[in-house]
Design a protein around this motif. Structure first.
Motif, mmCIF file in Angstrom:
data_model
loop_
_atom_site.group_PDB
_atom_site.id
_atom_site.type_symbol
_atom_site.label_atom_id
_atom_site.label_comp_id
_atom_site.label_asym_id
_atom_site.label_seq_id
_atom_site.Cartn_x
_atom_site.Cartn_y
_atom_site.Cartn_z
ATOM 1 N N LEU A 247 1.156 -0.383 8.381
ATOM 2 C CA LEU A 247 0.613 -1.180 7.284
ATOM 3 C C LEU A 247 -0.451 -2.124 7.821
ATOM 4 N N HIS A 248 -1.510 -2.296 7.072
ATOM 5 C CA HIS A 248 -2.622 -3.116 7.557
ATOM 6 C C HIS A 248 -2.874 -4.304 6.640
ATOM 7 N N GLU A 249 -3.680 -5.217 7.121
ATOM 8 C CA GLU A 249 -4.049 -6.410 6.365
ATOM 9 C C GLU A 249 -4.664 -6.023 5.022
ATOM 10 N N ASP A 250 -4.257 -6.721 3.973
ATOM 11 C CA ASP A 250 -4.779 -6.551 2.615
ATOM 12 C C ASP A 250 -4.431 -5.198 1.994
ATOM 13 N N SER A 251 -3.422 -4.538 2.529
ATOM 14 C CA SER A 251 -2.961 -3.283 1.935
ATOM 15 C C SER A 251 -1.998 -3.554 0.788
ATOM 16 N N VAL A 252 -1.843 -2.557 -0.073
ATOM 17 C CA VAL A 252 -0.746 -2.491 -1.034
ATOM 18 C C VAL A 252 -0.070 -1.150 -0.809
ATOM 19 N N GLY B 118 -5.088 -4.787 -3.881
ATOM 20 C CA GLY B 118 -5.148 -4.490 -2.458
ATOM 21 C C GLY B 118 -5.667 -3.096 -2.195
ATOM 22 N N ILE B 119 -5.743 -2.764 -0.917
ATOM 23 C CA ILE B 119 -6.245 -1.469 -0.470
ATOM 24 C C ILE B 119 -5.060 -0.507 -0.361
ATOM 25 N N ALA B 120 -5.171 0.624 -1.036
ATOM 26 C CA ALA B 120 -4.049 1.552 -1.121
ATOM 27 C C ALA B 120 -3.632 2.069 0.249
ATOM 28 N N PHE B 121 -2.355 1.841 0.572
ATOM 29 C CA PHE B 121 -1.684 2.469 1.713
ATOM 30 C C PHE B 121 -0.650 3.392 1.090
ATOM 31 N N THR B 122 -0.903 4.689 1.114
ATOM 32 C CA THR B 122 -0.102 5.631 0.337
ATOM 33 C C THR B 122 1.093 6.156 1.123
ATOM 34 N N VAL B 123 2.187 6.366 0.404
ATOM 35 C CA VAL B 123 3.411 6.934 0.981
ATOM 36 C C VAL B 123 3.907 8.033 0.051
ATOM 37 N N VAL C 85 -8.773 0.985 -4.300
ATOM 38 C CA VAL C 85 -8.267 -0.323 -4.708
ATOM 39 C C VAL C 85 -7.220 -0.128 -5.800
ATOM 40 N N VAL C 86 -6.057 -0.723 -5.608
ATOM 41 C CA VAL C 86 -5.017 -0.709 -6.639
ATOM 42 C C VAL C 86 -4.850 -2.144 -7.137
ATOM 43 N N PHE C 87 -4.743 -2.272 -8.455
ATOM 44 C CA PHE C 87 -4.726 -3.589 -9.087
ATOM 45 C C PHE C 87 -3.671 -3.588 -10.182
ATOM 46 N N GLY C 88 -2.707 -4.499 -10.083
ATOM 47 C CA GLY C 88 -1.649 -4.561 -11.073
ATOM 48 C C GLY C 88 -1.456 -5.951 -11.635
#
Length: 235
Positions: free
Chosen positions: A93-98, A66-71, A182-185
């Protein structure tokens, strides 16, 4: 003191338009595997893109892109407006975020749980990567929502930890993560792909996945490892 150069370096991953929509990009990443993405990034000179090895999926079969939503947050005993702050973050938070949490190495609190999962799913969030803890683990698992974390605990954040902000550059281990990356796990951990490289890396990783079918067939056919390498294979 002139900090312009440092400031510019922190803005180097500004959001860029990619050739395909974010949803398609993320869906296609979830069809490859982190090792292939890692190999592509290495070829491009990016050798420090994996998050600390202690951040693992709650279940081995979990996979998320997903697309990085950082905290960003840290240990903090104050309670004033903490819950309201948390609610505002969830609403952004948005669509397709992580949702990717930098906890400043917290070792005490759970930054993620059942209700957070429910709210995030409603926003179209695809998963959470937490450099910290999770609670309500059984209830999170019931929701089929990919979560990667360091530990599990019954400790909630309130009175122990609070957010500093969100959608800002963060750093986990050796990896800088910018909103929009993009973050992928998967079972092998989490890797971060700078946004400007995300499509190029995806296409090359897809090629690796296809190419490995031929390599595996060579081994099934009984070729010696040295012969496999001569034919362009690898181990």
């Amino acid at each position: 003191m002139n900090l312009d150069q440092l400031a510019a370096s922190r803005e180097q991953h500004k959001a860029v338009e990619l050739p395909i929509p974010d949803k398609e990009l993320c869906d296609r990443y979830e069809q490859v595997f982190t090792a292939a993405v890692n190999d592509v990034l290495r070829e491009l000179g990016y050798v420090y893109q994996t998050l600390p090895t202690g951040i693992l999926p709650l279940r081995d079969e979990m996979k998320v892109a997903g697309i990085a939503f950082t905290v960003k947050g840290s240990k903090n005993l104050t309670l004033t407006s903490e819950m309201e702050q948390r609610a505002k973050m969830l609403e952004e938070l948005h669509e397709d975020s992580v949702c990717v949490w930098d906890t400043s190495d917290d070792d005490e609190s759970a930054q993620w749980g059942e209700i957070m999962t429910m709210a995030s799913k409603r926003r179209g969030c695809r998963g959470a990567i937490v450099d910290g803890g999770v609670r309500d683990t059984d209830k999170v698992l019931e929701q089929s929502f990919p979560v990667f974390c360091k530990y599990r605990t019954s400790n909630g954040m309130l009175g122990r930890f609070r957010m500093i902000g969100w959608q800002m550059p963060i750093k986990l281990g050796d990896v800088m993560i910018y909103p929009g990356d993009v973050v992928f796990g998967d079972v092998d951990g989490v890797i971060v792909v700078p946004r400007q490289l995300a499509y190029e890396v995806l296409v090359k990783a897809e090629h690796i996945k296809e190419n490995e079918k031929d390599i595996k067939q060579m081994i099934v056919d009984g070729l010696l490892p040295t012969e496999v390498v001569k034919r362009g294979g690898y181990f």
